[in-house]
Scaffold this motif. Structure first.
Motif, PDB file in Angstrom:
ATOM      1  N   PHE A 188       0.833  -1.218   0.000  1.00  0.00           N
ATOM      2  CA  PHE A 188       0.000   0.000   0.000  1.00  0.00           C
ATOM      3  C   PHE A 188       0.865   1.264   0.000  1.00  0.00           C
ATOM      4  O   PHE A 188       0.560   2.230  -0.703  1.00  0.00           O
ATOM      5  N   GLU A 189       1.938   1.262   0.793  1.00  0.00           N
ATOM      6  CA  GLU A 189       2.858   2.413   0.794  1.00  0.00           C
ATOM      7  C   GLU A 189       3.355   2.684  -0.620  1.00  0.00           C
ATOM      8  O   GLU A 189       3.408   3.824  -1.080  1.00  0.00           O
ATOM      9  N   THR A 190       3.745   1.583  -1.290  1.00  0.00           N
ATOM     10  CA  THR A 190       4.289   1.701  -2.649  1.00  0.00           C
ATOM     11  C   THR A 190       3.217   2.223  -3.610  1.00  0.00           C
ATOM     12  O   THR A 190       3.491   3.078  -4.462  1.00  0.00           O
ATOM     13  N   ALA A 191       2.002   1.721  -3.458  1.00  0.00           N
ATOM     14  CA  ALA A 191       0.913   2.154  -4.342  1.00  0.00           C
ATOM     15  C   ALA A 191       0.628   3.653  -4.160  1.00  0.00           C
ATOM     16  O   ALA A 191       0.438   4.389  -5.138  1.00  0.00           O
ATOM     17  N   PHE A 192       0.611   4.112  -2.897  1.00  0.00           N
ATOM     18  CA  PHE A 192       0.369   5.547  -2.654  1.00  0.00           C
ATOM     19  C   PHE A 192       1.494   6.398  -3.240  1.00  0.00           C
ATOM     20  O   PHE A 192       1.253   7.466  -3.813  1.00  0.00           O
ATOM     21  N   GLU A 193       2.735   5.905  -3.101  1.00  0.00           N
ATOM     22  CA  GLU A 193       3.881   6.646  -3.651  1.00  0.00           C
ATOM     23  C   GLU A 193       3.796   6.707  -5.184  1.00  0.00           C
ATOM     24  O   GLU A 193       4.022   7.753  -5.795  1.00  0.00           O
ATOM     25  N   LEU A 194       3.439   5.584  -5.791  1.00  0.00           N
ATOM     26  CA  LEU A 194       3.327   5.545  -7.259  1.00  0.00           C
ATOM     27  C   LEU A 194       2.181   6.441  -7.744  1.00  0.00           C
ATOM     28  O   LEU A 194       2.275   7.073  -8.786  1.00  0.00           O
ATOM     29  N   LYS A 195       1.110   6.507  -6.961  1.00  0.00           N
ATOM     30  CA  LYS A 195      -0.019   7.371  -7.347  1.00  0.00           C
ATOM     31  C   LYS A 195       0.403   8.835  -7.308  1.00  0.00           C
ATOM     32  O   LYS A 195       0.097   9.606  -8.226  1.00  0.00           O
ATOM     33  N   GLN A 196       1.134   9.174  -6.250  1.00  0.00           N
ATOM     34  CA  GLN A 196       1.580  10.558  -6.116  1.00  0.00           C
ATOM     35  C   GLN A 196       2.519  10.921  -7.284  1.00  0.00           C
ATOM     36  O   GLN A 196       2.389  11.993  -7.898  1.00  0.00           O
ATOM     37  N   LYS A 197       3.390   9.999  -7.652  1.00  0.00           N
ATOM     38  CA  LYS A 197       4.329  10.256  -8.760  1.00  0.00           C
ATOM     39  C   LYS A 197       3.596  10.289 -10.101  1.00  0.00           C
ATOM     40  O   LYS A 197       3.983  11.039 -11.001  1.00  0.00           O
ATOM     41  N   PHE A 198       2.560   9.505 -10.237  1.00  0.00           N
ATOM     42  CA  PHE A 198       1.755   9.508 -11.469  1.00  0.00           C
ATOM     43  C   PHE A 198       1.172  10.909 -11.695  1.00  0.00           C
ATOM     44  O   PHE A 198       1.240  11.468 -12.786  1.00  0.00           O
ATOM     45  N   ALA A 235       2.261  13.701 -10.306  1.00  0.00           N
ATOM     46  CA  ALA A 235       3.352  14.687 -10.437  1.00  0.00           C
ATOM     47  C   ALA A 235       4.089  14.514 -11.769  1.00  0.00           C
ATOM     48  O   ALA A 235       4.998  15.295 -12.075  1.00  0.00           O
ATOM     49  N   GLU A 236       3.692  13.516 -12.543  1.00  0.00           N
ATOM     50  CA  GLU A 236       4.336  13.168 -13.825  1.00  0.00           C
ATOM     51  C   GLU A 236       5.818  12.886 -13.658  1.00  0.00           C
ATOM     52  O   GLU A 236       6.647  13.217 -14.500  1.00  0.00           O
ATOM     53  N   GLU A 237       6.136  12.288 -12.517  1.00  0.00           N
ATOM     54  CA  GLU A 237       7.533  11.882 -12.275  1.00  0.00           C
ATOM     55  C   GLU A 237       7.753  10.501 -12.862  1.00  0.00           C
ATOM     56  O   GLU A 237       6.902   9.625 -12.687  1.00  0.00           O
ATOM     57  N   PRO A 238       8.877  10.257 -13.516  1.00  0.00           N
ATOM     58  CA  PRO A 238       9.102   8.912 -14.055  1.00  0.00           C
ATOM     59  C   PRO A 238       9.237   7.865 -12.956  1.00  0.00           C
ATOM     60  O   PRO A 238       9.758   8.158 -11.871  1.00  0.00           O
ATOM     61  N   THR A 239       8.746   6.666 -13.230  1.00  0.00           N
ATOM     62  CA  THR A 239       8.831   5.558 -12.261  1.00  0.00           C
ATOM     63  C   THR A 239       9.361   4.322 -12.991  1.00  0.00           C
ATOM     64  O   THR A 239       8.692   3.291 -13.077  1.00  0.00           O
ATOM     65  N   LEU A 240      10.570   4.427 -13.497  1.00  0.00           N
ATOM     66  CA  LEU A 240      11.111   3.359 -14.358  1.00  0.00           C
ATOM     67  C   LEU A 240      11.795   2.281 -13.504  1.00  0.00           C
ATOM     68  O   LEU A 240      13.005   2.098 -13.566  1.00  0.00           O
ATOM     69  N   TYR A 241      10.982   1.568 -12.733  1.00  0.00           N
ATOM     70  CA  TYR A 241      11.521   0.544 -11.836  1.00  0.00           C
ATOM     71  C   TYR A 241      11.698  -0.816 -12.531  1.00  0.00           C
ATOM     72  O   TYR A 241      12.343  -1.709 -11.982  1.00  0.00           O
ATOM     73  N   LEU A 242      11.107  -0.978 -13.715  1.00  0.00           N
ATOM     74  CA  LEU A 242      11.210  -2.270 -14.421  1.00  0.00           C
ATOM     75  C   LEU A 242      11.668  -2.062 -15.868  1.00  0.00           C
ATOM     76  O   LEU A 242      11.013  -2.506 -16.818  1.00  0.00           O
ATOM     77  N   ALA A 283      -0.852  -0.672 -19.004  1.00  0.00           N
ATOM     78  CA  ALA A 283      -0.416   0.726 -18.819  1.00  0.00           C
ATOM     79  C   ALA A 283       0.613   0.784 -17.697  1.00  0.00           C
ATOM     80  O   ALA A 283       1.620   1.512 -17.781  1.00  0.00           O
ATOM     81  N   GLY A 284       0.363   0.006 -16.641  1.00  0.00           N
ATOM     82  CA  GLY A 284       1.286  -0.011 -15.497  1.00  0.00           C
ATOM     83  C   GLY A 284       2.680  -0.443 -15.899  1.00  0.00           C
ATOM     84  O   GLY A 284       3.674   0.173 -15.513  1.00  0.00           O
ATOM     85  N   GLU A 299     -12.049   3.851  -7.256  1.00  0.00           N
ATOM     86  CA  GLU A 299     -11.758   2.435  -7.022  1.00  0.00           C
ATOM     87  C   GLU A 299     -11.144   1.814  -8.290  1.00  0.00           C
ATOM     88  O   GLU A 299     -10.138   1.093  -8.223  1.00  0.00           O
ATOM     89  N   ALA A 300     -11.730   2.125  -9.441  1.00  0.00           N
ATOM     90  CA  ALA A 300     -11.203   1.578 -10.708  1.00  0.00           C
ATOM     91  C   ALA A 300      -9.810   2.145 -10.994  1.00  0.00           C
ATOM     92  O   ALA A 300      -8.903   1.413 -11.406  1.00  0.00           O
ATOM     93  N   GLU A 301      -9.631   3.437 -10.754  1.00  0.00           N
ATOM     94  CA  GLU A 301      -8.306   4.037 -10.992  1.00  0.00           C
ATOM     95  C   GLU A 301      -7.247   3.382 -10.106  1.00  0.00           C
ATOM     96  O   GLU A 301      -6.111   3.162 -10.546  1.00  0.00           O
ATOM     97  N   ASN A 302      -7.619   3.066  -8.885  1.00  0.00           N
ATOM     98  CA  ASN A 302      -6.632   2.476  -7.967  1.00  0.00           C
ATOM     99  C   ASN A 302      -6.179   1.088  -8.392  1.00  0.00           C
ATOM    100  O   ASN A 302      -5.176   0.584  -7.874  1.00  0.00           O
ATOM    101  N   ARG A 303      -6.883   0.494  -9.363  1.00  0.00           N
ATOM    102  CA  ARG A 303      -6.375  -0.748  -9.941  1.00  0.00           C
ATOM    103  C   ARG A 303      -5.000  -0.506 -10.569  1.00  0.00           C
ATOM    104  O   ARG A 303      -4.131  -1.373 -10.537  1.00  0.00           O
ATOM    105  N   LEU A 304      -4.827   0.670 -11.183  1.00  0.00           N
ATOM    106  CA  LEU A 304      -3.529   0.994 -11.809  1.00  0.00           C
ATOM    107  C   LEU A 304      -2.423   1.078 -10.764  1.00  0.00           C
ATOM    108  O   LEU A 304      -1.372   0.452 -10.903  1.00  0.00           O
ATOM    109  N   HIS A 305      -2.655   1.845  -9.720  1.00  0.00           N
ATOM    110  CA  HIS A 305      -1.580   2.119  -8.751  1.00  0.00           C
ATOM    111  C   HIS A 305      -1.209   0.863  -7.953  1.00  0.00           C
ATOM    112  O   HIS A 305      -0.032   0.633  -7.664  1.00  0.00           O
TER     113      HIS A 305
END
Ligand code: CP
Length: 336
Positions: free
Chosen positions: A25-35, A37-44, A66-67, A320-326
């Protein structure tokens, strides 16, 4: 990104400790915030996920694909009918071959009595993480998104929150048991008081219900059942009206041997309960600021009226549907 979950399968939240889920959940919230902020999240970067769908999907397919793109990798959108699975290639061989070519395997197989076994067989032989995109028992990605949405609206400690999961009438298809089953296992682990309402011919699976009681004992939440939809709505903070098929009314082996007969009976039973709908009258029975959740797609006018699902003061189904992405990104980034 944490490395300790690398290679871990995601087939059910029940295979993950609460501490592990908290990291998700921590990771999902962080990824949502970066999404946002349009910050890149190139972890993979350059990594490949193979997605095998035996059934249709809008949210699951697109949140995963998309994820993966947003994490710097790529997802192959595969359907079983385009693979040698359709000529009988085994789950074992499919899992081993795809493990040699990429970094994760995800699969949706909701056939009753078959789907979860298929996923387990893949997980047994894969050397990369296997993720359930929904099977006949669990829909773990939906469970994560649901709880993340509850956190957003009610805070990170939802102890004492009253959540009602009610069976509802629908004609589109006999929906799998996996969404309510993942919810009743997961929510009580976070102290939530869950009420499940269903007609007697539409129960949930016995061993899942038993496990949910145990999870509630450990997590400080509760689980209770009723056959009365009105009673279940009284005082609820969240209502989740959702159809599911009457599969668990039958022993699995009996169902598989008499599928057509069971389906006919399920259809006849369904027609007895057209009035199991979430409408404005029932919403008035719930708590003043009640929220409506639904995994979607909804059978509008059957499971829930347009007035309720389109009311922005009540309905949080699009969050709820959007949170499927994060949440999908969190699991992929942590395990692949
Ligand atoms: N909620 C859900 O799993 O939606 P899809 O069937 O569109 O993936």
């Amino acid at each position: 990104m944490e490395k300790k979950f690398k290679g871990k399968h995601f087939l059910s939240e029940d295979d993950w400790t609460k501490e592990e889920l908290d990291v998700v959940f921590e990771t999902a919230f962080e990824l949502k915030q970066k999404f946002y902020a349009e910050e890149p999240t190139l972890y993979l970067p350059y990594k490949t996920l193979f997605m095998i769908f035996f059934e249709q999907s809008t949210r699951t397919r697109n949140s995963m694909e998309a994820g993966m793109t947003q994490l710097g990798g790529h997802a192959h959108d595969l359907t079983a009918d385009k693979m040698q699975i359709s000529h009988g290639e085994s789950a074992k061989d499919t899992a081993i071959i795809l493990s040699r070519m990429g970094h994760g395997i995800a699969c949706r197989n909701c056939f009753y009595g078959i789907g979860k076994k298929y996923l387990d067989e893949m997980a047994k032989h894969a050397t990369v993480p296997v993720m359930s995109l929904q099977d006949d028992v669990y829909h773990p990605f939906q469970g994560l998104a649901d709880l993340m949405t509850i956190f957003e609206y009610f805070g990170r400690n939802p102890k004492g929150l009253k959540v009602t999961i009610s069976w509802a009438y629908a004609t589109s298809h006999a929906k799998p048991l996996s969404v309510p089953q993942s919810q009743i296992l997961l929510f009580p682990r976070y102290g939530i008081d869950v009420t499940i309402a269903h007609p007697k011919e539409f129960p949930l699976t016995k061993n899942i219900v038993e496990k949910a009681y145990k999870n509630a004992e450990v997590g400080g939440g509760s689980v209770r059942f009723t056959n009365n939809m009105d009673e279940a709505f009284e005082g609820a903070n969240v209502v989740i009206p959702k159809n599911w098929g009457g599969f668990a009314f039958y022993d699995v082996d009996y169902y598989l041997q008499n599928e057509e007969e069971c389906k006919k009976e399920m259809k006849a039973n369904l027609e007895k309960y057209k009035d199991w709908i979430c409408d404005e009258r029932r919403i008035k029975l719930a708590a003043k600021d009640v929220k409506l959740m639904h995994a979607l797609p909804a059978d509008r006018g059957k499971e829930v009226t347009d007035e309720v699902i389109d009311n922005p003061d009540i309905s949080i189904v699009y969050d709820e549907a959007e949170n499927r992405l994060h949440t999908a990104k969190a699991i992929m980034a942590l395990t692949m």
